[in-house]
Design an enzyme around this catalytic site. Structure first.
Site, PDB file in Angstrom:
ATOM      1  N   LYS A  38       8.240  16.054   3.391  1.00 13.00           N
ATOM      2  CA  LYS A  38       9.293  16.401   4.333  1.00 13.00           C
ATOM      3  C   LYS A  38      10.249  17.014   4.028  1.00 13.00           C
ATOM      4  O   LYS A  38      10.734  18.145   4.643  1.00 13.00           O
ATOM      5  CB  LYS A  38       9.685  15.092   4.916  1.00 13.00           C
ATOM      6  CG  LYS A  38      10.888  15.231   6.039  1.00 13.00           C
ATOM      7  CD  LYS A  38      11.328  13.719   6.498  1.00 13.00           C
ATOM      8  CE  LYS A  38      12.305  13.992   7.474  1.00 13.00           C
ATOM      9  NZ  LYS A  38      12.748  12.671   7.816  1.00 13.00           N
TER      10      LYS A  38
ATOM     11  N   GLU B  62       8.557  14.763  -7.854  1.00 12.73           N
ATOM     12  CA  GLU B  62       7.003  14.567  -8.000  1.00 12.73           C
ATOM     13  C   GLU B  62       6.102  15.528  -7.380  1.00 12.73           C
ATOM     14  O   GLU B  62       5.048  15.921  -8.066  1.00 12.73           O
ATOM     15  CB  GLU B  62       6.795  12.992  -7.756  1.00 12.73           C
ATOM     16  CG  GLU B  62       7.478  11.906  -8.656  1.00 12.73           C
ATOM     17  CD  GLU B  62       8.846  11.718  -8.045  1.00 12.73           C
ATOM     18  OE1 GLU B  62       9.376  12.286  -7.104  1.00 12.73           O
ATOM     19  OE2 GLU B  62       9.313  10.495  -8.272  1.00 12.73           O
TER      20      GLU B  62
ATOM     21  N   GLY C 254       9.942   9.404   6.732  1.00 11.24           N
ATOM     22  CA  GLY C 254       8.938   9.832   5.986  1.00 11.24           C
ATOM     23  C   GLY C 254       7.575   8.668   6.147  1.00 11.24           C
ATOM     24  O   GLY C 254       6.598   8.837   6.373  1.00 11.24           O
ATOM     25  N   ARG C 255       8.145   7.558   6.067  1.00  8.93           N
ATOM     26  CA  ARG C 255       7.271   6.164   6.111  1.00  8.93           C
ATOM     27  C   ARG C 255       6.758   6.164   7.613  1.00  8.93           C
ATOM     28  O   ARG C 255       6.004   5.106   7.804  1.00  8.93           O
ATOM     29  CB  ARG C 255       8.068   4.835   5.793  1.00  8.93           C
ATOM     30  CG  ARG C 255       9.328   4.542   6.191  1.00  8.93           C
ATOM     31  CD  ARG C 255      10.127   3.799   5.364  1.00  8.93           C
ATOM     32  NE  ARG C 255      11.394   3.509   5.928  1.00  8.93           N
ATOM     33  CZ  ARG C 255      12.736   4.305   5.605  1.00  8.93           C
ATOM     34  NH1 ARG C 255      12.516   5.184   4.827  1.00  8.93           N
ATOM     35  NH2 ARG C 255      13.711   3.720   6.315  1.00  8.93           N
TER      36      ARG C 255
ATOM     37  N   GLU D 105      11.279  -0.154   2.483  1.00  5.20           N
ATOM     38  CA  GLU D 105      12.317   0.995   2.548  1.00  5.20           C
ATOM     39  C   GLU D 105      13.147   0.725   3.696  1.00  5.20           C
ATOM     40  O   GLU D 105      14.258   1.251   3.882  1.00  5.20           O
ATOM     41  CB  GLU D 105      11.686   2.203   2.386  1.00  5.20           C
ATOM     42  CG  GLU D 105      12.323   3.416   1.819  1.00  5.20           C
ATOM     43  CD  GLU D 105      11.729   4.746   1.361  1.00  5.20           C
ATOM     44  OE1 GLU D 105      11.182   5.262   2.180  1.00  5.20           O
ATOM     45  OE2 GLU D 105      11.624   4.911   0.154  1.00  5.20           O
TER      46      GLU D 105
ATOM     47  N   HIS E 145      -8.910 -15.932  -5.060  1.00  9.36           N
ATOM     48  CA  HIS E 145      -9.277 -16.318  -6.428  1.00  9.36           C
ATOM     49  C   HIS E 145      -8.341 -15.961  -7.406  1.00  9.36           C
ATOM     50  O   HIS E 145      -8.417 -15.626  -8.741  1.00  9.36           O
ATOM     51  CB  HIS E 145     -10.730 -15.443  -6.902  1.00  9.36           C
ATOM     52  CG  HIS E 145     -11.749 -15.939  -6.059  1.00  9.36           C
ATOM     53  ND1 HIS E 145     -12.432 -17.454  -6.244  1.00  9.36           N
ATOM     54  CD2 HIS E 145     -12.402 -15.765  -4.711  1.00  9.36           C
ATOM     55  CE1 HIS E 145     -13.353 -17.452  -5.388  1.00  9.36           C
ATOM     56  NE2 HIS E 145     -13.226 -16.522  -4.414  1.00  9.36           N
TER      57      HIS E 145
ATOM     58  N   LYS F  94      17.045   8.695  -8.697  1.00  5.77           N
ATOM     59  CA  LYS F  94      16.812   9.871  -8.880  1.00  5.77           C
ATOM     60  C   LYS F  94      17.668  10.831  -9.321  1.00  5.77           C
ATOM     61  O   LYS F  94      17.431  11.699 -10.402  1.00  5.77           O
ATOM     62  CB  LYS F  94      16.507  10.378  -7.208  1.00  5.77           C
ATOM     63  CG  LYS F  94      15.258  10.308  -6.517  1.00  5.77           C
ATOM     64  CD  LYS F  94      15.354  11.156  -5.062  1.00  5.77           C
ATOM     65  CE  LYS F  94      14.561  10.307  -4.122  1.00  5.77           C
ATOM     66  NZ  LYS F  94      14.657  11.128  -3.039  1.00  5.77           N
TER      67      LYS F  94
HETATM   68  O1  F6P Z   1      12.386   8.594  -2.284  1.00  2.00           O
HETATM   69  C1  F6P Z   1      12.101   8.095  -1.041  1.00  2.00           C
HETATM   70  C2  F6P Z   1      11.663   9.157  -0.170  1.00  2.00           C
HETATM   71  O2  F6P Z   1      12.675  10.095   0.334  1.00  2.00           O
HETATM   72  C3  F6P Z   1      10.929   8.341   1.095  1.00  2.00           C
HETATM   73  O3  F6P Z   1      11.488   7.978   1.820  1.00  2.00           O
HETATM   74  C4  F6P Z   1       9.824   9.456   1.500  1.00  2.00           C
HETATM   75  O4  F6P Z   1       8.754   9.274   2.053  1.00  2.00           O
HETATM   76  C5  F6P Z   1       9.368  10.307   0.096  1.00  2.00           C
HETATM   77  O5  F6P Z   1      10.770  10.067  -0.819  1.00  2.00           O
HETATM   78  C6  F6P Z   1       8.957  11.582  -0.168  1.00  2.00           C
HETATM   79  O6  F6P Z   1       9.629  12.515   0.478  1.00  2.00           O
HETATM   80  P1  F6P Z   1       9.310  13.848   0.748  1.00  2.00           P
HETATM   81  O7  F6P Z   1       8.247  13.619   2.138  1.00  2.00           O
HETATM   82  O8  F6P Z   1      10.638  14.667   1.408  1.00  2.00           O
HETATM   83  O9  F6P Z   1       8.704  14.610  -0.482  1.00  2.00           O
END
Ligand code: F6P
Length: 562
Positions: free
Chosen positions: A215, A221, A281-282, A367, A398, A523
């Site tokens: 987003k 990452e 995002g979620r 979240e 199990h 972060k």
């Molecule tokens: O670290 C949390 C977050 O901001 C989430 O809410 C989001 O889904 C994820 O990181 C990834 O963010 P982006 O889509 O901006 O890479």
């Protein structure tokens, strides 16, 4: 007293007469056993159910009476639930800490609908992106989109994390039955290089397409993995400056709201699929973030999934609280968390294709509702978001079910099952394996609710010394969701159900379910620590003694292995 619809401050929630009435009711009735409730109302199992968008919810095994349900609805009324639902669908800026509307419902609105953000109808924008996704997906699926060397794309790797990963992975796994089997779909999220290495080790870069999903397009990452993907492609496909542009053009597309950062990475915006800051995002798996889903299952199936989402949205928006499936599930969650003291919810899909559904729900629920202050910034004096977790049945039986049946904690369960299997498989006794699977689901909810008394255990001839060990107290609450079969429409409805269920809980708790400030501190500290770890000379460390020692130890062992 007339219920007020104004947003309460944290302490005013627990001071509300409707909240106190529920507390009083929990004190009087809370320990009443499900055995007694079913004995007093033998038709309870047919009565306490509701159905919407192809999903049937049996909530008769929740520890509630008609009075509990009435009191919960009164609390919802006092908290202005229906007004808040209308506000969300209207596009009001209900994500107050980020000053944004919350309009994932616009992502699945039909083409003719109208939903305005700042005076602009966003529905045509949504459909324009969907149409571009469809054209692109078709080209990849029919082989007319080729890689740098002219070979067709056989592998799709979606790179993203959190909401830009969990929804796409879950949807791909859930709808694998409908997917293009000759193609390989993989997902890379972790900054741990092993994730990328394992996802790519047996693939040919000439046949691989990367979708970079972010987003913000600033997430550490995702950008780290995107650079790894770029290097992996260029190593194999040529690394002159001319090649680089061509390779990126053929092997990389982006999904983002941030065109400037996408361009900075080197992906042209005509290969970017956009969405908007009013999509959390979620809550984004049905936006362009779902491009991998569309590539896997095709446009028609993707649109069927959107129709399932929309069917649940319409149900949620327009149905009275009494028959409103997400509202009921949300209010039951409030009852279990705040009045019966449950700290977790187990989500137990009896459908192997839903194996990533609990992981997806963890971000959606935790979240969203893992918040300790109310909308006005006051510390809450009640529990908020419970911990969601789970595994598919029957595997969990199990493993951790022992604790749910006989442990000391109350763990409400959501069972999810389907009446028709996608993979009929005769079992040796002449039935189908699916019957065994569903027999287990149904039996588990029965065992949890009714248990087995000491008298019953004794009557089986159990030695006295073992009787206490073999007693099942029962009275463990559960809900069962049943649908005909897992298909794109049903998956859409199921996800929308949980999205709205989360919203309902957030409204009662008066929290912002759409921000996520809690991820920021870690972060920021990681950036500082990364700089300290990176240098070759021992850095000056100004952390606490534990953090300093960990950094030193890591640096030493990384370098010397001793
Ligand atoms: O670290 C949390 C977050 O901001 C989430 O809410 C989001 O889904 C994820 O990181 C990834 O963010 P982006 O889509 O901006 O890479």
């Amino acid at each position: 007293m007339e219920p007020s619809v104004s947003a309460p401050s944290s302490s005013s929630l627990t001071r509300r007469p409707q909240w106190q009435a529920l507390q009083e009711h929990a004190r009087e009735f809370g320990q009443c056993h499900l055995r007694e409730l079913f004995a007093a109302d033998p038709a309870r199992g047919e009565r306490l159910q509701v159905e919407a968008a192809g999903l049937y919810l049996d909530y008769s095994k929740q520890r509630v009476t008609d009075k509990t349900l009435r009191l919960l609805r009164e609390l919802a009324g006092a908290c202005g639930l229906q007004e808040r639902i209308a506000a969300m669908f209207r596009g009001d800026r209900i994500n107050t800490t980020e000053d944004r509307p919350v309009l994932h419902v616009a992502l699945r609105a039909p083409a003719g609908a109208r939903i305005d953000v700042d005076g602009r109808n966003v529905v045509p924008d949504v459909h324009a992106v969907l149409d571009r996704m469809a054209t692109f997906s078709e080209r990849v699926r029919d082989g007319s989109w080729t890689g740098h060397t002219g070979r067709r794309v056989r592998n799709v790797i979606s790179i993203g994390i959190g909401g830009s990963d969990l929804g796409p992975v879950m949807a791909y796994e859930a709808l694998r039955h409908y997917s293009r089997r000759e193609m390989t779909f993989r997902f890379v999220s972790n900054v741990d290089g092993s994730d990328f290495a394992e996802a790519t080790r047996d693939l040919d870069p000439a046949e691989t397409l990367f979708i970079i999903c972010s987003k913000t397009f600033t997430t550490l990452e995702t950008l780290t993995n995107a650079q790894a993907a770029r290097a992996w492609c260029l190593r194999a496909l040529g690394d002159t400056a001319v090649d680089e542009g061509r390779v990126i053009a053929k092997h990389f597309v982006a999904v983002s709201t941030n065109a400037a950062e996408v361009q900075k990475f080197g992906i042209d915006t005509n290969r970017m699929f956009g969405f908007w800051d009013w999509v959390g995002g979620r809550y984004s798996m049905d936006s362009a973030i779902g491009l991998s889903t569309m590539l896997a299952i095709g446009e028609e199936n993707f649109r069927a999934m959107l129709a399932g989402f929309h069917a649940m949205d319409e149900h949620f928006r327009s149905t009275s609280l009494q028959r409103n499936l997400p509202a009921l599930m949300g209010l039951l969650a409030i009852w279990n968390a705040n009045f019966l003291g449950a700290a977790t919810v187990a989500v137990l899909p009896y459908e192997h294709y839903l194996k990533r559904f609990p992981a997806y729900l963890q971000q959606l629920t935790m979240e969203s509702n893992g918040k300790h202050v109310s909308l006005d910034g006051a510390r809450v004096d009640y529990a908020t978001g419970p911990i969601y977790w789970g595994e598919p049945g029957t595997n969990g039986q199990h493993s951790f079910y022992q604790l749910i049946h006989q442990g000391t904690r109350l763990i409400p369960c959501d069972f999810i099952g389907f009446c028709r299997t996608l993979n009929p498989m005769p079992d040796p006794h002449g039935g189908d394996q699916h019957d065994l699977l569903m027999a287990n689901l149904i039996a588990q909810s029965e065992a949890l609710a009714f248990g087995k008394t000491a008298a019953e255990v004794k009557a089986e001839g159990t030695p006295a010394v073992l009787v206490p060990h073999r007693v099942f107290e029962g009275n463990r609450p559960s809900s069962t969701l049943l649908a005909e079969r897992l298909d794109p429409h049903t998956l859409g409805a199921l996800v929308a159900l949980y999205e709205h269920c989360v919203f309902v809980q957030g409204v009662i708790w008066n929290i912002d379910s759409f921000d996520q400030w809690g991820v920021e501190l870690g972060k920021a500290l990681a950036q500082r620590t990364a700089a300290e770890i990176a240098g070759s000379n021992d850095p000056e460390l100004g952390h606490d003694s534990s953090t300093n020692a960990l950094i030193r130890r890591y640096r030493r062992l990384r370098e010397t292995g001793a």
